[in-house]
Design an enzyme around this catalytic site. Structure first.
Site, mmCIF file in Angstrom:
data_model
loop_
_atom_site.group_PDB
_atom_site.id
_atom_site.type_symbol
_atom_site.label_atom_id
_atom_site.label_comp_id
_atom_site.label_asym_id
_atom_site.label_seq_id
_atom_site.Cartn_x
_atom_site.Cartn_y
_atom_site.Cartn_z
ATOM 1 N N MET B 1 0.840 -1.196 0.000
ATOM 2 C CA MET B 1 0.000 0.000 0.000
ATOM 3 C C MET B 1 0.874 1.244 0.000
ATOM 4 O O MET B 1 1.839 1.340 0.733
ATOM 5 C CB MET B 1 -0.860 -0.002 1.259
ATOM 6 C CG MET B 1 -2.093 0.841 1.108
ATOM 7 S SD MET B 1 -3.377 0.397 2.269
ATOM 8 C CE MET B 1 -2.994 1.427 3.655
ATOM 9 N N CYS B 2 0.576 2.157 -0.876
ATOM 10 C CA CYS B 2 1.245 3.453 -0.927
ATOM 11 C C CYS B 2 0.173 4.486 -1.256
ATOM 12 O O CYS B 2 -0.916 4.142 -1.666
ATOM 13 C CB CYS B 2 2.288 3.513 -2.030
ATOM 14 S SG CYS B 2 3.684 2.411 -1.796
#
Lengths: 224, 322
Positions: B1-2
């Site tokens: 996740m970014c």
């Protein structure tokens, strides 16, 4: 009426206050949500609540018996694992709405993103506008009603349940089968949509599982 | 996740640095390992020359002197010169005259163990460990004005946490191309070997760097950004939503399953893109009258600084998903 300002109290505190409100039988409104995540999560019991603005991800998840209205949009994973109750979104909903839903009604008056109702096991999703792709992906039971157009792969690998689409269907998913839209269906949808003040198109297309790829024993999944 | 984000002003210059700081601060919950921004400003000219902007990494003041000497020496050999060099934190920003090939300069710097963060006439990249507000305390990038820019908050998945593996990734060797990426590329090594055979060098083992080089390679062949993005949906395998920025455009691509989010608002004066609406609201508190859009899976889009918008949605039959 209890008023909670999300600019002043944390989301954790809001959710705690909501659980207290269930016990007290009070109605709640949440101000300045600013698309914050995890609003109105894990509430077991009867509660009337309104979010005045847009909520973020995981709004109204893991709820049982809550009547929730959001006056703006909701992000991804709204109504995740909803057990019962009523969840009304005045705006749009992001992707992955109501995954694993067990019961209750999710009404999105605007448009809805992709993969709504993934592995849902019961309950009803109603979309006033269009919906994205893979609507009802691997759904096991329950009903999805799309008044507008549906994106690609409607009912992809669906196991059970029913999908109604009022508008155009981009493409059907694997193992989704179109069946006749009956008078009974029309009566059911007329009543259902009237409850939420949504317009009913003259006819819908109805999709069910082709039962070729995945199926479960009828005994287990017939009815709730 | 970014978390990813971008802002583009239409036919105007705006507070791109300050916008990106708030936008990326708004999605810091998607990753606090590192963050960064790429800001595009108008070309600066002195006489008939375009000023070249070079951002390089320096570990400390002592190293800064050495790096400056190396860059000065390299530029002198090819008739270039340093106009100004300033160090903030661990980044030295150099303004210089240089007429030669930018890839050659980068590869030469690399041989001297100087880590280049960005090169271009318009592009400045600031990236480091920490959240966007912590970065701004060091680099004060929020004071930089520009036409457009992209930013990133990283939660490391594909390579370790380090300043040079923070995003945005600049297309190593090419001027003025930057990308931010949320997701994973599963055919990274396969494609990397292909590009290495074509003579490109990679600075890190991070899969996102490949996207930057991929885009820059095809831009060089005079393909339009929108067409490159459409082609990338076939060539890049994995789950991803990425933003790319060139001197004139910002574009996005969402893979065919779109497990990674993206929303945007297209307003009269600017376009703002981000992973989540919470990030848009952090930048635009009064959002009553704007519509938040979520692009469908398997689609690409571009906005140019002149306000043009292109959008392409591919169909699933093309990939035989059915």
């Amino acid at each position: 009426m209890i008023t909670l300002d999300a600019d002043k109290v944390s989301v954790t505190e809001i959710n705690r206050a909501l659980r207290e409100a269930v016990k007290a039988g009070e109605e709640v409104e949440i101000l300045n949500p600013r698309a914050r995540h995890h609003l109105g999560v894990g509430i077991l019991g009867e509660l009337n609540m309104t979010i005045r603005g847009s909520a973020g991800y995981f709004c109204g998840c893991l709820n049982e018996g809550v009547k929730l209205r959001v006056e703006g949009n909701v992000g991804w994973f709204a109504a995740d694992n909803m057990m019962s109750g009523e969840f009304i979104v005045e705006g749009n909903a992001g992707s992955c709405a109501a995954p694993g839903m067990r019961g209750g009604v999710l009404v999105v008056k605007g448009h809805m993103g992709s993969r709504s109702g993934q592995v849902m096991k019961g309950g009803t999703i109603i979309v006033g506008g269009n919906c994205g792709f893979m609507t009802g992906f691997m759904m096991i039971n329950g009903t999805i009603v799309v008044i507008g157009d549906a994106g690609d792969l409607v009912g992809h690998y669906m196991v059970g349940g029913t999908i109604y689409v009022g508008g155009k269907v981009e493409s059907l998913g694997v193992d989704a089968r179109e069946v006749d839209y009956t008078v009974e269906d029309d009566i059911y949808l007329s009543d259902l949509l009237a409850c939420y003040g949504l317009p009913k198109p003259p006819a819908f297309r109805k999709f069910v599982s082709g039962q070729k790829h995945h199926r479960y024993g009828k005994k287990v999944y017939e009815g709730e | 996740m970014c978390g990813i984000g971008g802002v583009l002003y239409k036919n105007a210059t705006g507070k791109v640095g300050a916008d990106l700081k708030r936008l990326i601060y708004g999605i810091r919950h998607r990753g606090e390992d590192s963050s960064g921004v790429a800001i595009f400003s108008a070309k600066e000219k002195i006489g008939k020359y375009d000023v070249l902007l070079i951002n390089v990494r320096v570990e400390n003041d002592k190293a800064a002197e050495d790096v400056l000497a190396i860059v000065e020496d390299l530029l002198k050999k090819v008739g270039g010169e340093i106009l100004e060099a300033r160090t903030k934190g661990t980044i030295m920003s150099i303004r210089a005259f240089y007429e030669g090939s930018e890839p050659d300069l980068c590869y030469e710097l690399d041989k001297c163990k100087v880590q280049t963060i960005s090169i271009g006439n318009q592009l400045r990249i600031y990236k480091d460990l920490g959240t966007s507000d912590q970065l701004d305390e060091i680099y004060n990038y929020s004071s930089v004005e520009g036409t457009h820019g992209i930013g990133h908050a990283r939660l490391a998945t594909e390579s370790v946490v380090s300043p040079d593996r923070a995003h945005p990734f600049w297309a190593y060797g090419f001027s003025d191309v930057a990308i931010v990426h949320n997701g994973q590329l599963t055919n990274y090594w396969k494609l990397r070997r292909k590009f290495e055979r074509w003579g490109y060098q990679f600075r890190t083992d991070n899969d996102s760097e490949l996207i930057a080089i991929y885009i820059a390679h095809y831009l060089k062949t005079d393909m339009k950004l929108q067409d490159i993005l459409v082609q990338s949906l076939e060539d890049l395998d994995g789950t991803y939503t990425f933003l790319v920025s060139t001197p004139t455009e910002i574009g996005f691509a969402k893979d065919k399953l779109a497990a990674k989010p993206l929303v945007y608002v297209d307003m009269e004066d600017r376009v703002v893109l981000a992973s989540e609406e919470i990030s848009l609201q952090a930048l635009l508190p009064d959002m009553e009258n704007v519509t938040v859009e979520e692009p469908p899976p398997y689609s690409t889009g571009t906005w140019s600084i002149t306000g043009e918008h292109n959008f392409t949605k591919l169909t699933y039959r093309a990939v035989r998903l059915e």
